[in-house]
Design an enzyme around this catalytic site. Structure first.
Site, PDB file in Angstrom:
ATOM      1  N   HIS A  16       0.856  -1.199   0.000  1.00 56.86           N
ATOM      2  CA  HIS A  16       0.000   0.000   0.000  1.00 56.86           C
ATOM      3  C   HIS A  16       0.889   1.245   0.000  1.00 56.86           C
ATOM      4  CE1 HIS A  16      -2.895   3.029   1.202  1.00 56.86           C
ATOM      5  NE2 HIS A  16      -3.846   2.173   0.837  1.00 56.86           N
ATOM      6  N   GLU A  70      -3.942   1.909  -7.360  1.00 51.09           N
ATOM      7  CA  GLU A  70      -4.355   3.004  -6.488  1.00 51.09           C
ATOM      8  C   GLU A  70      -3.456   4.223  -6.729  1.00 51.09           C
ATOM      9  OE1 GLU A  70      -6.619   1.508  -2.840  1.00 51.09           O
ATOM     10  OE2 GLU A  70      -4.524   1.547  -2.298  1.00 51.09           O
TER      11      GLU A  70
HETATM   12  P1  PGA Z   1      -9.738   5.837  -0.053  1.00 44.30           P
HETATM   13  O1  PGA Z   1      -8.517   4.891   0.266  1.00 44.30           O
HETATM   14  O2  PGA Z   1     -10.874   4.992  -0.570  1.00 44.30           O
HETATM   15  O3  PGA Z   1     -10.053   6.520   1.240  1.00 44.30           O
HETATM   16  O4  PGA Z   1      -9.288   6.816  -1.101  1.00 44.30           O
HETATM   17  C1  PGA Z   1      -8.218   3.806  -0.567  1.00 44.30           C
HETATM   18  C2  PGA Z   1      -7.006   3.073  -0.058  1.00 44.30           C
HETATM   19  O5  PGA Z   1      -6.104   3.713   0.494  1.00 44.30           O
HETATM   20  O6  PGA Z   1      -6.934   1.856  -0.196  1.00 44.30           O
END
Ligand code: PGA
Length: 273
Positions: free
Chosen positions: A112, A188
């Site tokens: 992440h 992401e």
């Molecule tokens: P968010 O976070 O949906 O609050 O943008 C996603 C993540 O960090 O996995």
């Protein structure tokens, strides 16, 4: 696949599950139990590791009669961890892969952007985690634990048109690895996380196709992974993402902290895909 990432937030598990239950409507079925196999969507919650057991116990107690299949009991949603260490033993504070297997966690997120940025994790350490998770998977746990590898570019990299190069570099960790069949990538964009900003859906679709191609060409077994989108997914915008061909689900942070909103996102996925 829709995954909630609660991050380091303390939630009231009972309340969250009640809200989820009141909103969750799988495919127009209006009576319980719902066999898990009837659902389009695999869903999971990455709770803080300290909450794994509470969440499991609560699910058995509360949702126990929801998803009986024959004599089998299955949890309606998977329970997983937000990160895991690559080794065990003298590593104060770390949660090892054998611990998460012992507690039957169904998935583990690795890489992440918050781990990369705040805890200085680089490709080397993330590759070690991936290999350790896969070693356990090969020992016969393939059904149990899915690795979800997060990748994504920063705003600056996006502005400079470097997105694909950055992703390719982050994906180098799969090179020449025999990936297990459940291996999943979450795209992401760092600038989309918690910001309310998202890329254009057609750009997300193109990037997801690119990720599938890169993993297929570089992994030893030419695996085509599932690719989830993450970054400011809510019940208001989820449908736009799920309509795209190569979007296989979502990793949801902020919007997953509310059981009702998370259930709405799952309902949208079940309707759309
Ligand atoms: P968010 O976070 O949906 O609050 O943008 C996603 C993540 O960090 O996995």
């Amino acid at each position: 696949m829709i995954i909630a990432n609660w991050k380091s937030n303390m939630l009231k598990i009972g309340l969250w599950c009640e809200d989820f239950e009141n909103e969750f409507k799988p495919l127009g079925l209006d009576h319980k139990p719902y066999p898990k196999s009837w659902l389009n969507c695999r869903m999971g919650v990455a709770v803080p590791t300290i909450d794994v057991l509470d969440m499991k116990n609560y699910c058995y107690y509360k949702f126990g009669d929801w998803y009986k299949r024959g004599d089998e009991h299955e949890l309606l949603f998977d329970i997983g961890v937000q990160d895991v260490d690559h080794s065990s033993g003298s590593r104060t504070g770390a949660i090892s892969v054998d611990m998460i297997f012992e507690y039957d966690c169904n998935f583990a997120i690795i890489g992440h952007s918050e781990r990369r940025q705040l805890f200085n994790e680089d490709n080397d350490v993330i590759k070690k985690k991936l290999k350790t998770l896969h070693r356990f998977a090969k020992d016969g746990f393939d059904e149990m634990t899915t690795t979800i590898l997060c990748i994504g570019e920063t705003k600056e990299e996006n502005d400079k048109g470097m997105t694909k190069d950055v992703l390719k570099n982050q994906l180098e960790i799969v090179n020449d690895l025999q990936l297990d069949s459940q291996f999943t990538v979450a795209y992401e964009p760092v600038w989309a996380i918690g910001s309310g900003l998202t890329p254009e859906t057609k750009d997300i679709n193109e990037i997801h196709k690119y990720i599938k191609d890169v993993v297929q060409s570089n992994s030893e077994n030419n695996l085509i992974p599932k690719v989830l989108y993450g970054g400011s997914v809510t019940d208001k915008n989820a449908e736009n993402f799920f309509e795209e061909e190569f979007v296989d689900g979502a990793l949801v942070g902020g919007a997953s902290l509310d059981g009702t909103t998370f259930a709405k996102i799952v309902n949208i996925f079940n309707r759309t895909k």
